[in-house]
Design a protein around this motif. Structure first.
Motif, PDB file in Angstrom:
ATOM      1  N   VAL A 157      64.564  44.148   3.159  1.00 42.60           N
ATOM      2  CA  VAL A 157      64.046  43.885   1.812  1.00 42.60           C
ATOM      3  C   VAL A 157      64.338  42.449   1.400  1.00 42.60           C
ATOM      4  O   VAL A 157      63.498  41.787   0.779  1.00 42.60           O
ATOM      5  CB  VAL A 157      64.643  44.892   0.805  1.00 42.60           C
ATOM      6  CG1 VAL A 157      64.237  44.536  -0.622  1.00 42.60           C
ATOM      7  CG2 VAL A 157      64.177  46.299   1.142  1.00 42.60           C
ATOM      8  N   GLY A 158      65.524  41.945   1.742  1.00 47.79           N
ATOM      9  CA  GLY A 158      65.838  40.547   1.441  1.00 47.79           C
ATOM     10  C   GLY A 158      64.877  39.595   2.131  1.00 47.79           C
ATOM     11  O   GLY A 158      64.395  38.628   1.523  1.00 47.79           O
ATOM     12  N   ALA A 159      64.584  39.870   3.397  1.00 50.41           N
ATOM     13  CA  ALA A 159      63.627  39.037   4.122  1.00 50.41           C
ATOM     14  C   ALA A 159      62.234  39.151   3.509  1.00 50.41           C
ATOM     15  O   ALA A 159      61.517  38.155   3.378  1.00 50.41           O
ATOM     16  CB  ALA A 159      63.594  39.448   5.594  1.00 50.41           C
ATOM     17  N   GLY A 177      55.667  40.292   4.363  1.00 50.52           N
ATOM     18  CA  GLY A 177      56.748  40.758   3.509  1.00 50.52           C
ATOM     19  C   GLY A 177      56.644  42.240   3.209  1.00 50.52           C
ATOM     20  O   GLY A 177      57.655  42.957   3.155  1.00 50.52           O
ATOM     21  N   ILE A 178      55.417  42.738   3.029  1.00 50.41           N
ATOM     22  CA  ILE A 178      55.221  44.158   2.782  1.00 50.41           C
ATOM     23  C   ILE A 178      55.674  44.984   3.985  1.00 50.41           C
ATOM     24  O   ILE A 178      56.265  46.058   3.837  1.00 50.41           O
ATOM     25  CB  ILE A 178      53.742  44.450   2.461  1.00 50.41           C
ATOM     26  CG1 ILE A 178      53.266  43.579   1.285  1.00 50.41           C
ATOM     27  CG2 ILE A 178      53.541  45.922   2.152  1.00 50.41           C
ATOM     28  CD1 ILE A 178      54.023  43.796   0.011  1.00 50.41           C
ATOM     29  N   LEU A 179      55.411  44.466   5.175  1.00 47.50           N
ATOM     30  CA  LEU A 179      55.855  45.163   6.378  1.00 47.50           C
ATOM     31  C   LEU A 179      57.379  45.245   6.443  1.00 47.50           C
ATOM     32  O   LEU A 179      57.936  46.265   6.870  1.00 47.50           O
ATOM     33  CB  LEU A 179      55.312  44.461   7.625  1.00 47.50           C
ATOM     34  CG  LEU A 179      53.797  44.496   7.813  1.00 47.50           C
ATOM     35  CD1 LEU A 179      53.400  43.697   9.050  1.00 47.50           C
ATOM     36  CD2 LEU A 179      53.296  45.935   7.921  1.00 47.50           C
ATOM     37  N   PHE A 180      58.032  44.177   6.033  1.00 49.37           N
ATOM     38  CA  PHE A 180      59.494  44.199   6.001  1.00 49.37           C
ATOM     39  C   PHE A 180      59.990  45.251   5.011  1.00 49.37           C
ATOM     40  O   PHE A 180      60.976  45.949   5.279  1.00 49.37           O
ATOM     41  CB  PHE A 180      60.045  42.822   5.631  1.00 49.37           C
ATOM     42  CG  PHE A 180      60.238  41.909   6.802  1.00 49.37           C
ATOM     43  CD1 PHE A 180      61.416  41.942   7.531  1.00 49.37           C
ATOM     44  CD2 PHE A 180      59.248  41.021   7.184  1.00 49.37           C
ATOM     45  CE1 PHE A 180      61.616  41.110   8.617  1.00 49.37           C
ATOM     46  CE2 PHE A 180      59.424  40.181   8.273  1.00 49.37           C
ATOM     47  CZ  PHE A 180      60.605  40.229   8.992  1.00 49.37           C
ATOM     48  N   PHE A 181      59.329  45.359   3.861  1.00 51.70           N
ATOM     49  CA  PHE A 181      59.722  46.370   2.887  1.00 51.70           C
ATOM     50  C   PHE A 181      59.619  47.773   3.467  1.00 51.70           C
ATOM     51  O   PHE A 181      60.466  48.641   3.199  1.00 51.70           O
ATOM     52  CB  PHE A 181      58.836  46.288   1.633  1.00 51.70           C
ATOM     53  CG  PHE A 181      59.031  45.041   0.817  1.00 51.70           C
ATOM     54  CD1 PHE A 181      60.247  44.373   0.809  1.00 51.70           C
ATOM     55  CD2 PHE A 181      58.000  44.538   0.050  1.00 51.70           C
ATOM     56  CE1 PHE A 181      60.440  43.223   0.062  1.00 51.70           C
ATOM     57  CE2 PHE A 181      58.168  43.391  -0.706  1.00 51.70           C
ATOM     58  CZ  PHE A 181      59.393  42.733  -0.700  1.00 51.70           C
ATOM     59  N   ALA A 182      58.583  48.014   4.241  1.00 57.78           N
ATOM     60  CA  ALA A 182      58.317  49.370   4.739  1.00 57.78           C
ATOM     61  C   ALA A 182      59.155  49.734   5.961  1.00 57.78           C
ATOM     62  O   ALA A 182      59.375  50.925   6.220  1.00 57.78           O
ATOM     63  CB  ALA A 182      56.832  49.504   5.085  1.00 57.78           C
ATOM     64  N   ILE A 190      59.986  36.111   1.982  1.00 59.60           N
ATOM     65  CA  ILE A 190      58.623  35.811   2.445  1.00 59.60           C
ATOM     66  C   ILE A 190      57.656  35.763   1.273  1.00 59.60           C
ATOM     67  O   ILE A 190      56.823  34.863   1.169  1.00 59.60           O
ATOM     68  CB  ILE A 190      58.178  36.854   3.486  1.00 59.60           C
ATOM     69  CG1 ILE A 190      58.988  36.680   4.777  1.00 59.60           C
ATOM     70  CG2 ILE A 190      56.686  36.738   3.777  1.00 59.60           C
ATOM     71  CD1 ILE A 190      58.794  37.788   5.777  1.00 59.60           C
ATOM     72  N   LEU A 191      57.770  36.724   0.360  1.00 61.84           N
ATOM     73  CA  LEU A 191      56.877  36.737  -0.802  1.00 61.84           C
ATOM     74  C   LEU A 191      57.083  35.511  -1.681  1.00 61.84           C
ATOM     75  O   LEU A 191      56.126  34.978  -2.262  1.00 61.84           O
ATOM     76  CB  LEU A 191      57.104  38.006  -1.622  1.00 61.84           C
ATOM     77  CG  LEU A 191      56.637  39.324  -1.006  1.00 61.84           C
ATOM     78  CD1 LEU A 191      56.935  40.469  -1.954  1.00 61.84           C
ATOM     79  CD2 LEU A 191      55.146  39.287  -0.687  1.00 61.84           C
ATOM     80  N   ALA A 192      58.325  35.039  -1.776  1.00 63.60           N
ATOM     81  CA  ALA A 192      58.628  33.935  -2.687  1.00 63.60           C
ATOM     82  C   ALA A 192      58.323  32.569  -2.088  1.00 63.60           C
ATOM     83  O   ALA A 192      57.974  31.646  -2.821  1.00 63.60           O
ATOM     84  CB  ALA A 192      60.100  34.003  -3.102  1.00 63.60           C
ATOM     85  N   LEU A 193      58.425  32.434  -0.771  1.00 66.30           N
ATOM     86  CA  LEU A 193      58.424  31.096  -0.184  1.00 66.30           C
ATOM     87  C   LEU A 193      57.229  30.785   0.707  1.00 66.30           C
ATOM     88  O   LEU A 193      56.989  29.618   1.006  1.00 66.30           O
ATOM     89  CB  LEU A 193      59.711  30.894   0.638  1.00 66.30           C
ATOM     90  CG  LEU A 193      61.029  30.959  -0.141  1.00 66.30           C
ATOM     91  CD1 LEU A 193      62.206  30.876   0.818  1.00 66.30           C
ATOM     92  CD2 LEU A 193      61.108  29.827  -1.160  1.00 66.30           C
ATOM     93  N   THR A 194      56.493  31.777   1.152  1.00 64.08           N
ATOM     94  CA  THR A 194      55.449  31.515   2.133  1.00 64.08           C
ATOM     95  C   THR A 194      54.077  31.477   1.483  1.00 64.08           C
ATOM     96  O   THR A 194      53.879  32.002   0.389  1.00 64.08           O
ATOM     97  CB  THR A 194      55.457  32.596   3.237  1.00 64.08           C
ATOM     98  OG1 THR A 194      55.174  33.869   2.647  1.00 64.08           O
ATOM     99  CG2 THR A 194      56.804  32.654   3.933  1.00 64.08           C
ATOM    100  N   PRO A 195      53.103  30.857   2.163  1.00 68.12           N
ATOM    101  CA  PRO A 195      51.725  30.864   1.658  1.00 68.12           C
ATOM    102  C   PRO A 195      51.167  32.279   1.579  1.00 68.12           C
ATOM    103  O   PRO A 195      51.694  33.219   2.185  1.00 68.12           O
ATOM    104  CB  PRO A 195      50.966  30.026   2.705  1.00 68.12           C
ATOM    105  CG  PRO A 195      52.023  29.207   3.381  1.00 68.12           C
ATOM    106  CD  PRO A 195      53.256  30.042   3.377  1.00 68.12           C
TER     107      PRO A 195
END
Length: 251
Positions: A153-155, A171-176, A159-164
């Motif tokens: 979730v941290g990653a 980032g959604i994949l990391f959440f899941a 990703i949501l905050a810093l990447t294009p």
């Protein structure tokens, strides 16, 4: 200079927010824990190997109920809050170096919510907070899944905050990912108390504990985010701006 200010600020913020967390726990969470402990039964000595009962091991040290137990709870909360504050302040300074000029209350609130989501809400979805007497999977399995969830979730938040935009779906994949792996749970019912009335009472206490713990932790993280945002604007931003100005003049 920045590192020293992070340490001093984290200690002050951790002391205040850790005390706030402790007070909220004493008022709303501890009574539920004490009520659940009243239903605990000793695990028989003949229990099979690997049984995950919540009996008290009287051979090891544990703080005595009352003042001593409260003291160690407060100390633990303050220590954790200092660590969380240090990490949040370090990340705020990193974001400042990447172009974030300051943190308005709304921004600081979002930082607190992000900490709550990564360190409490996301793990709690798979492994809700536990009360005494509940059956649980082996500790090492739960710890491993908790670490996986927090890291994922941290990653994802990073990703949501810093990447294009084109990368944000990652980032959604990391959440899941932690939920695709699945949280460890024991087979069978949550409570195995021999008295059905006690099981009903424990189930009710468990639901109250989940709600109360969630509210307490949410308020703690909001307070931590706002305090860190204030500290950044008050003691870190002027230093970063001065360094940036000096670099511009040197160039």
């Amino acid at each position: 200079m920045i590192f020293t200010r992070i340490i001093y600020s984290a200690v002050g913020i951790g002391l205040l927010t850790g005390l706030l967390l402790s007070l909220m726990q004493i008022v709303s969470v501890d009574p539920i824990i004490f009520a659940a402990e009243g239903y605990e039964v000793e695990t028989p000595a003949t229990a099979p190997v690997g049984h995950e009962g919540h009996d008290h091991d009287h051979s090891g040290w544990a703080p005595a109920d009352g003042v001593e137990r409260t003291f160690y709870t407060i100390l633990s909360n303050i220590s954790a809050a200092i660590g969380f504050a240090a990490v949040m302040l370090a990340l705020m300074n990193l974001f400042a170096m990447l172009g974030q000029t300051g943190f308005k209350p709304a921004h600081s609130l979002l930082w607190g919510m992000a900490g709550f989501a990564a360190l409490y809400l996301a793990p709690g979805i798979g492994l809700p907070p536990e009360i005494p007497g509940i059956e649980a999977a082996p500790t090492e399995h739960r710890q491993a899944w908790w670490l996986l969830t927090v890291a994922s979730v941290g990653a994802g938040l990073g990703i949501l905050a810093l990447t294009p935009l084109r990368y944000k779906a990652i980032g959604i994949l990391f959440f899941a990912s932690p939920y695709l792996v699945g949280a460890p749970h024991p087979q069978g019912p949550l409570f195995v108390h021999p008295d059905p009335a006690a099981v009903t009472a424990l189930m009710e206490l468990h639901q109250r504990f989940i709600v109360s713990s969630g509210i307490v932790n949410l308020l703690f993280w909001i307070a931590l985010g706002l305090a860190c945002g204030y500290a950044f604007n008050r003691w870190f931003r002027p230093v970063l701006m001065a360094n940036e100005s000096a670099n511009e003049h040197a160039a």
